[in-house]
Scaffold this motif. Sequence first.
Motif, PDB file in Angstrom:
ATOM      1  N   PHE A   1       0.821  -1.211   0.000  1.00  0.00           N
ATOM      2  CA  PHE A   1       0.000   0.000   0.000  1.00  0.00           C
ATOM      3  C   PHE A   1       0.860   1.268   0.000  1.00  0.00           C
ATOM      4  CE2 PHE A   1      -3.357  -2.925   1.548  1.00  0.00           C
ATOM      5  CZ  PHE A   1      -4.235  -2.732   0.488  1.00  0.00           C
ATOM      6  N   ALA A   2       2.033   1.213   0.600  1.00  0.00           N
ATOM      7  CA  ALA A   2       2.942   2.357   0.523  1.00  0.00           C
ATOM      8  C   ALA A   2       3.393   2.563  -0.925  1.00  0.00           C
ATOM      9  CB  ALA A   2       4.142   2.141   1.439  1.00  0.00           C
ATOM     10  N   GLY A   3       3.658   1.461  -1.623  1.00  0.00           N
ATOM     11  CA  GLY A   3       4.048   1.556  -3.035  1.00  0.00           C
ATOM     12  C   GLY A   3       2.923   2.112  -3.896  1.00  0.00           C
TER      13      GLY A   3
ATOM     14  N   LEU B   1       0.573   6.612  -6.945  1.00  0.00           N
ATOM     15  CA  LEU B   1      -0.550   7.537  -7.148  1.00  0.00           C
ATOM     16  C   LEU B   1      -0.122   8.981  -6.906  1.00  0.00           C
ATOM     17  CD1 LEU B   1      -3.487   5.536  -5.556  1.00  0.00           C
ATOM     18  CD2 LEU B   1      -3.059   5.956  -7.988  1.00  0.00           C
ATOM     19  N   LEU B   2       0.707   9.208  -5.910  1.00  0.00           N
ATOM     20  CA  LEU B   2       1.210  10.554  -5.650  1.00  0.00           C
ATOM     21  C   LEU B   2       2.010  11.072  -6.844  1.00  0.00           C
ATOM     22  CD1 LEU B   2       1.728  12.938  -3.712  1.00  0.00           C
ATOM     23  CD2 LEU B   2       3.745  11.688  -2.925  1.00  0.00           C
ATOM     24  N   LYS B   3       2.883  10.232  -7.391  1.00  0.00           N
ATOM     25  CA  LYS B   3       3.692  10.653  -8.541  1.00  0.00           C
ATOM     26  C   LYS B   3       2.805  10.940  -9.755  1.00  0.00           C
ATOM     27  CE  LYS B   3       7.553  10.677  -6.522  1.00  0.00           C
ATOM     28  NZ  LYS B   3       8.147  11.972  -6.198  1.00  0.00           N
TER      29      LYS B   3
ATOM     30  N   GLN C   1       1.118  14.236  -9.192  1.00  0.00           N
ATOM     31  CA  GLN C   1       2.068  15.332  -9.373  1.00  0.00           C
ATOM     32  C   GLN C   1       2.351  15.578 -10.859  1.00  0.00           C
ATOM     33  OE1 GLN C   1       5.382  14.087  -6.969  1.00  0.00           O
ATOM     34  NE2 GLN C   1       4.615  15.146  -5.157  1.00  0.00           N
ATOM     35  N   MET C   2       2.377  14.515 -11.653  1.00  0.00           N
ATOM     36  CA  MET C   2       2.676  14.661 -13.072  1.00  0.00           C
ATOM     37  C   MET C   2       1.508  15.295 -13.831  1.00  0.00           C
ATOM     38  SD  MET C   2       4.658  11.090 -13.966  1.00  0.00           S
ATOM     39  CE  MET C   2       3.903  11.034 -15.546  1.00  0.00           C
ATOM     40  N   PHE C   3       0.289  14.892 -13.508  1.00  0.00           N
ATOM     41  CA  PHE C   3      -0.845  15.282 -14.335  1.00  0.00           C
ATOM     42  C   PHE C   3      -1.736  16.364 -13.721  1.00  0.00           C
ATOM     43  CE2 PHE C   3       0.057  10.904 -15.748  1.00  0.00           C
ATOM     44  CZ  PHE C   3       0.330  11.192 -17.071  1.00  0.00           C
ATOM     45  N   ILE C   4      -1.790  16.468 -12.418  1.00  0.00           N
ATOM     46  CA  ILE C   4      -2.731  17.390 -11.806  1.00  0.00           C
ATOM     47  C   ILE C   4      -2.024  18.513 -11.044  1.00  0.00           C
ATOM     48  CG2 ILE C   4      -4.586  17.594 -10.091  1.00  0.00           C
ATOM     49  CD1 ILE C   4      -5.424  14.750 -10.833  1.00  0.00           C
TER      50      ILE C   4
END
Length: 58
Positions: free
Chosen positions: A41-43, A48-50, A53-56
């Motif tokens: 779940f950390a992965g 999801l965070l990356k 950050q890339m798209f939103i």
Amino acid sequence: MSKFIKSVIAEMKLTTWPTAKENRHDTGTVLVTSILFALFFAGVDWVLLKLLQMFILK
């Protein structure tokens, strides 16, 4: 009430408790499984965070 307590005591005498070896094995299984799920779940959270950050969150 005493009938209930007597039936509880009778049922507790029928219970088979795990041995110390079984407890250690089961505890180890729970710990390893918990750690693996936490890493998974950390992965997923990191990916999801990356993506966010890339798209939103430019």
